[in-house]
Design a protein around this motif. Structure first.
Motif, PDB file in Angstrom:
ATOM      1  N   ALA A  15     -43.481  15.740  23.625  1.00 51.70           N
ATOM      2  CA  ALA A  15     -43.001  16.019  22.269  1.00 51.70           C
ATOM      3  C   ALA A  15     -43.620  15.003  21.309  1.00 51.70           C
ATOM      4  O   ALA A  15     -43.392  13.799  21.443  1.00 51.70           O
ATOM      5  N   LYS A  16     -44.438  15.505  20.401  1.00 49.40           N
ATOM      6  CA  LYS A  16     -45.068  14.629  19.410  1.00 49.40           C
ATOM      7  C   LYS A  16     -44.209  14.659  18.145  1.00 49.40           C
ATOM      8  O   LYS A  16     -44.150  15.673  17.447  1.00 49.40           O
ATOM      9  N   VAL A  17     -43.529  13.555  17.877  1.00 48.82           N
ATOM     10  CA  VAL A  17     -42.620  13.483  16.725  1.00 48.82           C
ATOM     11  C   VAL A  17     -43.315  12.776  15.574  1.00 48.82           C
ATOM     12  O   VAL A  17     -43.844  11.675  15.734  1.00 48.82           O
ATOM     13  N   PHE A  18     -43.339  13.428  14.419  1.00 48.58           N
ATOM     14  CA  PHE A  18     -44.010  12.879  13.238  1.00 48.58           C
ATOM     15  C   PHE A  18     -43.053  11.976  12.480  1.00 48.58           C
ATOM     16  O   PHE A  18     -41.878  12.315  12.304  1.00 48.58           O
ATOM     17  N   ASN A  19     -43.541  10.822  12.043  1.00 47.39           N
ATOM     18  CA  ASN A  19     -42.734   9.905  11.242  1.00 47.39           C
ATOM     19  C   ASN A  19     -42.701  10.421   9.807  1.00 47.39           C
ATOM     20  O   ASN A  19     -43.656  10.254   9.043  1.00 47.39           O
ATOM     21  N   VAL A  20     -41.590  11.088   9.430  1.00 48.42           N
ATOM     22  CA  VAL A  20     -41.526  11.734   8.106  1.00 48.42           C
ATOM     23  C   VAL A  20     -41.496  10.726   6.958  1.00 48.42           C
ATOM     24  O   VAL A  20     -41.684  11.079   5.808  1.00 48.42           O
ATOM     25  N   GLN A  21     -41.267   9.437   7.308  1.00 48.31           N
ATOM     26  CA  GLN A  21     -41.305   8.391   6.267  1.00 48.31           C
ATOM     27  C   GLN A  21     -42.750   8.088   5.846  1.00 48.31           C
ATOM     28  O   GLN A  21     -43.002   7.610   4.755  1.00 48.31           O
ATOM     29  N   LEU A  22     -43.672   8.349   6.742  1.00 51.96           N
ATOM     30  CA  LEU A  22     -45.072   8.028   6.462  1.00 51.96           C
ATOM     31  C   LEU A  22     -45.672   8.994   5.465  1.00 51.96           C
ATOM     32  O   LEU A  22     -45.472  10.200   5.558  1.00 51.96           O
ATOM     33  N   GLU A  23     -46.428   8.446   4.532  1.00 55.97           N
ATOM     34  CA  GLU A  23     -47.109   9.292   3.554  1.00 55.97           C
ATOM     35  C   GLU A  23     -48.083  10.219   4.298  1.00 55.97           C
ATOM     36  O   GLU A  23     -48.823   9.793   5.180  1.00 55.97           O
ATOM     37  N   GLY A  24     -48.042  11.479   3.966  1.00 56.57           N
ATOM     38  CA  GLY A  24     -48.974  12.422   4.593  1.00 56.57           C
ATOM     39  C   GLY A  24     -48.476  13.027   5.890  1.00 56.57           C
ATOM     40  O   GLY A  24     -49.148  13.858   6.498  1.00 56.57           O
ATOM     41  N   ALA A  25     -47.274  12.626   6.351  1.00 56.97           N
ATOM     42  CA  ALA A  25     -46.769  13.148   7.635  1.00 56.97           C
ATOM     43  C   ALA A  25     -46.553  14.654   7.593  1.00 56.97           C
ATOM     44  O   ALA A  25     -46.872  15.369   8.542  1.00 56.97           O
ATOM     45  N   PHE A  26     -46.016  15.151   6.456  1.00 59.62           N
ATOM     46  CA  PHE A  26     -45.764  16.591   6.333  1.00 59.62           C
ATOM     47  C   PHE A  26     -47.069  17.370   6.373  1.00 59.62           C
ATOM     48  O   PHE A  26     -47.200  18.371   7.055  1.00 59.62           O
ATOM     49  N   LYS A  27     -48.056  16.865   5.632  1.00 59.77           N
ATOM     50  CA  LYS A  27     -49.365  17.522   5.590  1.00 59.77           C
ATOM     51  C   LYS A  27     -50.008  17.507   6.978  1.00 59.77           C
ATOM     52  O   LYS A  27     -50.573  18.495   7.436  1.00 59.77           O
ATOM     53  N   SER A  28     -49.900  16.371   7.653  1.00 56.94           N
ATOM     54  CA  SER A  28     -50.462  16.211   8.996  1.00 56.94           C
ATOM     55  C   SER A  28     -49.819  17.212   9.962  1.00 56.94           C
ATOM     56  O   SER A  28     -50.501  17.870  10.749  1.00 56.94           O
ATOM     57  N   PHE A  29     -48.497  17.333   9.881  1.00 55.11           N
ATOM     58  CA  PHE A  29     -47.760  18.270  10.740  1.00 55.11           C
ATOM     59  C   PHE A  29     -48.181  19.707  10.436  1.00 55.11           C
ATOM     60  O   PHE A  29     -48.470  20.491  11.342  1.00 55.11           O
ATOM     61  N   ASP A  30     -48.209  20.053   9.146  1.00 58.78           N
ATOM     62  CA  ASP A  30     -48.575  21.417   8.745  1.00 58.78           C
ATOM     63  C   ASP A  30     -49.990  21.767   9.183  1.00 58.78           C
ATOM     64  O   ASP A  30     -50.252  22.873   9.652  1.00 58.78           O
ATOM     65  N   THR A  31     -50.917  20.799   9.021  1.00 65.51           N
ATOM     66  CA  THR A  31     -52.322  21.020   9.427  1.00 65.51           C
ATOM     67  C   THR A  31     -52.391  21.289  10.920  1.00 65.51           C
ATOM     68  O   THR A  31     -53.031  22.244  11.366  1.00 65.51           O
ATOM     69  N   GLU A  32     -51.709  20.440  11.678  1.00 68.99           N
ATOM     70  CA  GLU A  32     -51.774  20.571  13.135  1.00 68.99           C
ATOM     71  C   GLU A  32     -51.174  21.907  13.588  1.00 68.99           C
ATOM     72  O   GLU A  32     -51.716  22.590  14.454  1.00 68.99           O
ATOM     73  N   CYS A  33     -50.043  22.294  12.976  1.00 70.29           N
ATOM     74  CA  CYS A  33     -49.406  23.580  13.313  1.00 70.29           C
ATOM     75  C   CYS A  33     -50.338  24.742  12.983  1.00 70.29           C
ATOM     76  O   CYS A  33     -50.557  25.636  13.795  1.00 70.29           O
ATOM     77  N   GLU A  34     -50.862  24.704  11.769  1.00 73.90           N
ATOM     78  CA  GLU A  34     -51.728  25.778  11.277  1.00 73.90           C
ATOM     79  C   GLU A  34     -52.928  25.994  12.192  1.00 73.90           C
ATOM     80  O   GLU A  34     -53.264  27.117  12.572  1.00 73.90           O
ATOM     81  N   ILE A  35     -53.569  24.881  12.570  1.00 74.41           N
ATOM     82  CA  ILE A  35     -54.791  24.981  13.371  1.00 74.41           C
ATOM     83  C   ILE A  35     -54.474  25.361  14.816  1.00 74.41           C
ATOM     84  O   ILE A  35     -55.056  26.291  15.367  1.00 74.41           O
TER      85      ILE A  35
END
Length: 272
Positions: A15-35
């Motif tokens: 389970a790769k958990v994204f640190n939502v406090q980090l700037e860009g975490a949402f974008k990083s998660f969305d990019t990874e999901c999308e691809i």
């Protein structure tokens, strides 16, 4: 953070958990999901599912019991022989060729390095971590970005101007090959001033590559030393062709893959 989990039926997952406090975490998660939602290849990390709400984002991935290529290169109690390293490079090149040519729009990974190459039970390599990957639109040869990748593996045009193309991955793949067969990180303290891993290897080619390749790969008295040195010569030559400064002069991932497969064939046939 990546956690190991076990389902009721005994299936192990990561389970790769994204640190939502980090700037860009949402974008990083969305990019990874999308691809990853749209890509299927035996040498890419397989996504089982994703979990997302306002304050929690995670990807559930296939578990890779043998960890990263980085771990195998630098742990004193682990060793990869020449053929194993070559097979891992072929796996990575297969994944990158698929990303660049096998999907409707080219995908540029942008962060190829040993810690993003995961090994399964059979030591088959899987490319992971698409957090800063870029999709090129129809007819686009490159895109501009401000995202910074890992220093040492970045192509010059990406580091200086933020220009991302499939050639950036080719460059990173060349550095990955250099590191895999020399067991020396591009961030090693020996590289100061104008001396980079690329320059160090280039200066040793063709006559002195025995001084830079991992000495564990070719031991004195080895009956197969000639075949192994010939293979390492070809590997270094390919890595240098991947890391030419001008992106349009670099070899393509497709050609790099077929070159590696030929090397493997030659190496294995020389042993029989």
């Amino acid at each position: 953070m990546v956690y190991k989990g076990i389902l009721k039926d005994g299936i192990i997952f990561a389970a790769k958990v994204f640190n939502v406090q980090l700037e860009g975490a949402f974008k990083s998660f969305d990019t990874e999901c999308e691809i990853l939602r749209n890509l299927r290849h035996r040498n890419l990390t397989k996504v089982i599912t994703s979990c997302s709400n306002l304050d929690f984002k995670a990807l559930v991935l296939e578990y890779m019991p043998n960890g990263t290529l980085d771990k195998w290169l630098y742990s004193h109690n682990l060793f990869l022989n020449l053929l194993q390293r070559l097979d891992i490079m072929i796996d990575v090149a297969s994944a990158m060729d698929y990303l660049h040519n096998g999907y409707s729009t080219p995908v540029v990974h942008c962060d190829l390095q040993p810690s993003n190459v995961l090994l399964d039970q059979e030591m088959v390599a899987h490319v992971s971590d698409f957090g800063i990957a870029k999709m090129l639109g129809a007819g686009e040869a490159f895109v501009q970005t401000r995202t910074i990748a890992t220093i040492g593996y970045i192509a010059p045009e990406y580091g200086q101007d933020g220009v991302v193309s499939t050639g950036c991955d080719v460059y990173s793949f060349g550095i990955l090959m250099m590191e895999t067969f020399t067991r020396t990180r591009p961030s090693d303290e020996i590289f100061t001033g104008d001396l980079s891993i690329q320059r160090w290897i280039s200066d040793s080619f063709p006559g002195e590559i025995h001084k830079v390749v991992d000495s564990n790969l070719v031991q004195p008295g080895d009956e197969q030393i000639d075949a192994k040195m010939h293979c390492l010569f070809s590997i270094v030559e390919l890595a240098l062709n991947c890391t030419i400064v001008r992106p349009d002069a670099r070899i393509s991932m497709k050609d790099a893959l077929s070159t590696l497969k030929k090397m493997r064939l030659q190496l294995v046939s020389s042993w029989h």
